[in-house]
Design a protein around this motif. Structure first.
Motif: not given
Length: 587
Positions: A317-320, A323-325, A327-335, A392-393
């Motif tokens: 959910q966007w409410s959760d 920017e750090r989270t 960035t981490t999700i998108v970065g982990n996917f690419g890595s 990601v928490t």
């Protein structure tokens, strides 16, 4: 494969679960709106998509008057289709006063573009197409060709078009024993192709996921889909193509070109493995057979899909999110794609994507699927989720589903709804940089309801696709690991400038380091012609100094021009992003 991620393969339908599961929002009104929007099939997870899209039957050509337009008269009857017992109808001519006219002219998906042709001509055979093309050259009228209707730009629905040639009734799919290949007429939709091949012989092709996309342009552009990381592009299985071409004198004829090394027409076959529609002639039929396939058993000549697919759809959910989270999700996917995209590596068997919908939609999603027949299918999906959610928490939902392959592959579509949309695309050889992710986050986390249709879809690419040399087919993007598809959708034409400005601004910012476009370099690898974007040919929007044709075709463009000079010397078949001849045409 879960539809919530049909993004990289020919058209996004990234907003509705293929199993009919819950939407990423609660409001039923928004669900209906999203259902209507997602029909475009543009991104269809990689589709290819999608995207179909500036397709062959989506190609403008010149035309000539043959029969009277207006009352549904018939002209130019041709020979029956292969394998057909009933007589082939003659060409049906529908003019503006005919009640069928509105139905046939409203088949285009993008409401930004419209046309009022003098007539629509439904053709049923290659002979009829020959007749219409030859008449076109004589009369010089502008004609566009349509199969599925999914062209993203105005290659078909253009006020300059006076005659619309509709090949959607040329839709037979059958096994051709003489060529030991499956024949697919260019008006057949992907849904029909999948159903006929799978139910008849247990085989398939690795194409896009939107069932209403016409194969005419989808295949010609090099379409890709949910099986492409495992089986390659659909054009990697193209054995032959039947094309109506026009010579310098204006005479039209049908040519069959194969991939056989000794075929004198092989260059034409090669051009239809990724150049897109509207360049060299009108495709009327394809033949599909995998390279190296031997024997006479049809069930061994194309890939066999998994019997069942296990899929995972994870939402934040966007409410959760912050920017750090994000960035981490998108970065982990690419890595993860960077580490494990080659054939044989652990996660290369996972079809995957991330839907970065705007904040107003409620959430972003990760979708992944794997062959349900694998003993380690559940373990593999779990390991994949663990890798993407590392550090990601934020809480997330986790929906799992097992269903038959064909049901999992095809996205849910609703017919054309009159909405407008604009799409952009990029291939990535490396993951997004922190700066690029920040640009996407900024655009997707600001604004209100006007941003409801704005999304970025990331699809895993590579795998078997990247085992083919860039020049072996006309589709040269053979070293990318990710497909990035950008989209905005809206209803009111009064919002055209604002919506176009938004998506152009996002794209320009993401690729600011290379002139506002994904120039072929160490990080990006150009764009996909099945998602045509005329902005790339506009020097005000492409400041890279890299021509649009390099973005789409890279080093293959000069060879494509040679094919153009040989097979379409009059430049009869052309549009805003078509292959340009090297010599001045006589038309």
């Amino acid at each position: 494969m879960v539809t919530a991620w049909r993004a990289g393969f020919e058209l996004p339908s990234g907003r509705l679960r293929a199993d009919g599961g819950h939407m990423p929002w609660d409001d039923p009104g928004r669900q209906v709106s999203a259902l209507t929007r997602m029909t475009r099939r543009g991104f269809i997870r990689g589709t290819a998509a999608a995207g179909t899209v500036g397709l062959v039957a989506g190609t403008p050509v010149a035309y000539a008057a043959g029969a009277e337009a207006g009352t549904g008269t018939a002209a130019g009857a041709g020979a029956g289709a292969a394998g057909a017992c009933q007589p082939t109808p003659g060409t049906v001519v529908v003019g503006p006063k005919d009640p069928r006219y509105g139905e046939l002219t409203a088949r285009g998906f993008n409401g930004r573009f419209s046309s009022r042709p003098e007539s629509v001509r439904l053709v049923y055979s290659a002979d009829q197409v020959v007749h219409e093309v030859e008449a076109a050259v004589r009369a010089g009228k502008r004609v566009a060709v349509r199969s599925g209707g999914h062209c993203f730009e105005n290659f078909v629905d253009d006020p300059a078009v006076t005659v619309l040639l509709d090949i959607s009734e040329m839709n037979a799919v059958y096994y051709d024993r003489r060529r030991r290949a499956f024949a697919v007429e260019a008006g057949a939709t992907l849904g029909k192709v999948y159903r006929t091949l799978y139910l008849g012989w247990g085989v398939t092709v690795p194409a896009g996921a939107c069932p209403s996309v016409g194969t005419g342009g989808h295949i010609a552009g090099g379409g890709y889909g949910s099986l492409s990381r495992r089986e390659g592009l659909v054009v990697d299985h193209l054995y032959a193509v039947e094309v109506v071409v026009a010579d310098r004198s204006g005479r039209a004829r049908t040519v069959v070109a194969t991939r056989e090394p000794g075929d004198p027409n092989r260059d034409l076959w090669w051009a239809f493995t990724g150049a897109g529609g509207g360049n060299f002639g009108i495709v009327t039929r394809y033949w599909m057979r995998s390279p190296g396939a031997t024997g006479d058993d049809p069930g061994s000549l194309l890939p066999r899909p998994p019997a069942v697919v296990k899929s995972m759809s994870v939402g934040w959910q966007w409410s959760d999110l912050d920017e750090r989270t994000f960035t981490t999700i998108v970065g982990n996917f690419g890595s993860l794609l960077e580490r494990d995209s080659a054939p044989g590596e652990r996660f290369a068997a996972v079809e995957c994507g991330v839907s970065l919908s705007h904040k107003v939609t409620g959430q972003i999603r990760l979708d992944a699927s794997v062959d349900g027949g694998r003993a380690d299918a559940d373990e593999l999906l779990g390991a994949y989720l663990k890798a993407v959610t590392r550090d990601v928490t934020a809480p997330h939902s986790d929906d799992r589903l097992t269903m038959p392959w064909m049901k999992s592959t095809l996205s849910v579509e609703v017919g054309p709804g009159g909405y407008s949309f604009k799409t952009k695309h990029a291939f990535h050889r490396t993951p997004f940089s922190a700066r690029q992710i920040a640009a996407i986050y900024r655009h997707q986390s600001t604004g209100g309801e006007e941003r409801y249709g704005g999304a970025v879809y990331l699809a895993g690419f590579g795998g078997k696709v990247n085992t083919v040399a860039p020049g072996a087919t006309a589709m040269p993007h053979r070293n990318a690991l990710m497909s990035a598809y950008y989209e905005t959708v809206w209803w009111d034409p009064a919002h055209d400038d604002e919506q176009l400005g938004w998506i152009r601004g996002l794209y320009k910012e993401v690729y600011a380091d290379s002139g506002g476009v994904p120039a072929p370099n160490a990080d990006t690898d150009g764009a996909f012609i099945n998602y045509p974007d005329r902005d790339l040919a506009d020097p005000k929007l492409n400041a890279s100094g890299v021509p649009w044709h390099t973005l789409y075709f890279k080093d293959n463009y000069a060879r494509l021009q040679a094919v153009k000079d040989r097979w379409d010397p009059r430049d009869v078949f052309h549009h805003g992003l078509s292959i340009k001849p090297t010599v001045r045409s006589p038309r």
